[in-house]
Enzyme design. Structure first.
Site, PDB file in Angstrom:
ATOM      1  N   CYS A 113      39.061   2.867 -53.561  1.00  0.00           N
ATOM      2  CA  CYS A 113      39.810   2.427 -52.381  1.00  0.00           C
ATOM      3  C   CYS A 113      39.660   3.419 -51.231  1.00  0.00           C
ATOM      4  O   CYS A 113      39.682   3.041 -50.054  1.00  0.00           O
ATOM      5  CB  CYS A 113      41.284   2.203 -52.716  1.00  0.00           C
ATOM      6  SG  CYS A 113      42.121   3.648 -53.410  1.00  0.00           S
ATOM      7  N   HIS A 431      46.924   5.130 -53.601  1.00  0.00           N
ATOM      8  CA  HIS A 431      46.081   4.024 -53.138  1.00  0.00           C
ATOM      9  C   HIS A 431      45.880   4.100 -51.628  1.00  0.00           C
ATOM     10  O   HIS A 431      46.820   4.344 -50.869  1.00  0.00           O
ATOM     11  CB  HIS A 431      46.745   2.692 -53.506  1.00  0.00           C
ATOM     12  CG  HIS A 431      45.903   1.494 -53.213  1.00  0.00           C
ATOM     13  ND1 HIS A 431      44.611   1.356 -53.671  1.00  0.00           N
ATOM     14  CD2 HIS A 431      46.163   0.363 -52.492  1.00  0.00           C
ATOM     15  CE1 HIS A 431      44.121   0.194 -53.251  1.00  0.00           C
ATOM     16  NE2 HIS A 431      45.038  -0.416 -52.530  1.00  0.00           N
TER      17      HIS A 431
END
Length: 483
Positions: A113, A431
């Site tokens: 990510c 994330h």
């Protein structure tokens, strides 16, 4: 590395390579590229049942040359009806992208990510895409190593895929070459690729592109990345104890926003970061002394990148810890007061023109005939020209293609166009997500392969203060005038 064949419907895919150091999900992404069957629809028969995304290859028992069976339906290609209205689903894929108003998402290939969010932010810079399109396989010279050259090609191709596809893209080639060029992004923990720092990925990728595009051989690409992102700093270094004073200049690709108890807003953090103390040898004193370094911006870029310094090394836990403090940032950023006296003088004229133009937009009355003639000489634009780092600009071309003596000038005022956020307590976990403003003015949240429309008023709420997504990198686009 194993080579297998895969039977799917009436097709037999021969010599498909499997990298057993990577999870089966990566293999499924390869098959997605070959067949159009999304990974979540693939059912691959192996010994003991179906192949799971996170299975351990050593327990699957694959052999060289083995034939595998895959079931699953590919995304249908919708045929346009012969008669009647044409719906978006009936358009060719490239036209669907235009209708959607945003590009495709990126599959997460296993804690990637950080890479996906970096790519989505940089992909939003049209001038960078234009320079990459001009970069060819034969564009490399001896100053650029082969891996950097191939990573630049992969970046160009990935940007192209994102523009043409409505389905999520698997950035396999780009990721492979990124790890080859910068092995730290290939670190494994218990056989799984580790989360990495998005800012490090951003910096390394820009460095590679700066080397490749500078060496492209075209006069237009002498230093493309510096023209777009480079910030010139002029610094005064003073020792209060000895009275010594020196000056220096440097070029950087981002400004830092330091975060402390006194910092509540972005502008305050930028001011803090432009002042620092350093200890070095003093020739006058014959020993080490403390020097105060004060910097000013002496050259502005087309795109201003700001990193919130949220991570620091915590000795007790031996890892990067995160500062969760809320720091507000604006949709419109004015850096005039952070500039050197020399640069401020260059900005004064364009800033006055910008104020006049915005006054007209707000309805301030002016003689229509005289204002229309002025409008022929001065127009406000949003940065579609090119400019060098000192704030000077290139000669533009009129719509008829005839060279014009008008110039695009920077004003020191910037508009927010991208935010890269981090959710979690550590740089090596959590994330990353990209929030990118489209040409239509709409904001899209790129959460890996899932693009989600967002409201502009929600973008500035990503300022921290809790465990929700908070801004780590902000990218602003210069507001310019045509003179």
């Amino acid at each position: 590395m194993l080579t297998v064949s895969v039977k799917w419907q009436k097709e037999l895919l021969k010599a498909v390579e499997i990298d057993t150091s990577q999870p089966p999900y990566i293999f499924k992404c390869q098959l997605y590229d070959l067949t159009g069957v999304p990974p979540e629809r693939q059912k691959i028969m192996v010994k003991g049942g179906l192949l799971k995304d996170d299975a351990d290859w050593s327990t699957v028992g694959l052999k060289q040359g083995q034939k595998l069976m895959m079931m699953g339906t590919a995304d249908e290609v919708v045929k346009a009806p012969e008669k009647g209205p044409v719906f978006m689903e009936d358009l060719p894929e490239e036209e669907q992208v235009v209708s959607l108003g945003h590009s495709a998402g990126l599959f997460n290939l296993g804690n990637t990510c950080y890479m996906n969010s970096t790519v989505q932010c940089l992909h939003s810079v049209p001038e960078l895409k234009s320079s990459l399109v001009k970069y060819s396989h034969s564009g490399r010279n001896n100053d650029v190593d082969q891996t950097s050259h191939m990573l630049t090609i992969a970046t160009r191709d990935l940007f192209g895929e994102l523009d043409k596809s409505v389905k999520p893209v698997a950035p396999m080639q780009f990721w492979t070459l990124l790890r080859k060029k910068y092995p730290q992004f290939g670190q494994l923990h218990n056989g799984v690729f580790m989360q990495q720092d998005a800012e490090e990925c951003w910096t390394q990728l820009l460095y590679t592109l700066s080397q490749s595009l500078r060496s492209a051989g075209s006069s237009e690409n002498i230093d493309t990345v510096k023209d777009l992102f480079g910030i010139d700093l002029a610094s005064r270094i003073h020792c209060q104890e000895s009275g010594e004073e020196t000056s220096e200049t440097e070029s950087v690709y981002s400004l830092k926003c330091h975060i402390s108890q006194e910092v509540n807003r972005l502008h305050e953090g930028l001011k803090h970061a432009l002042k620092s103390e350093l200890e070095k040898a003093s020739p006058a004193l014959g020993r080490s002394a403390i020097y105060l370094k004060e910097s000013r911006i002496n050259g502005l870029p087309r795109y201003l990148t700001i990193q919130f310094v949220r991570f620091f090394w915590k000795r007790e836990s031996n890892q990067k810890a995160k500062i969760l403090r809320k720091v507000d940032y604006p949709l419109e950023l004015d850096v005039y007061d952070l500039c050197s006296d020399e640069l401020r003088k260059q900005l004064e004229g364009p800033r006055q023109i910008l104020r006049d133009e915005e006054g007209k937009k707000l309805g301030l009355k002016a003689n229509e005939k005289s204002s229309s003639s002025k409008d022929d000489d001065v127009k406000m634009i949003d940065g579609e020209g090119s400019s060098n780092a000192s704030g000077e600009s290139t000669v533009t071309t009129s719509q008829e293609g005839v060279p014009s003596d008008k110039e695009t000038r920077l004003t020191g005022i910037y508009d927010l166009v991208a935010v890269l956020t981090h959710k979690g307590r550590s740089a090596d976990s959590g994330h990353y997500v990209a929030w990118v403003k489209q040409e239509s003015g709409k904001w899209i949240e790129f959460d890996d392969d899932n693009p989600i429309p967002q409201r502009e008023e929600d973008i500035v709420k990503l300022s921290g203060g809790g465990d929700w997504h908070m801004a780590y990198i902000c990218m602003y686009k210069a507001r310019t005038v045509l003179m």
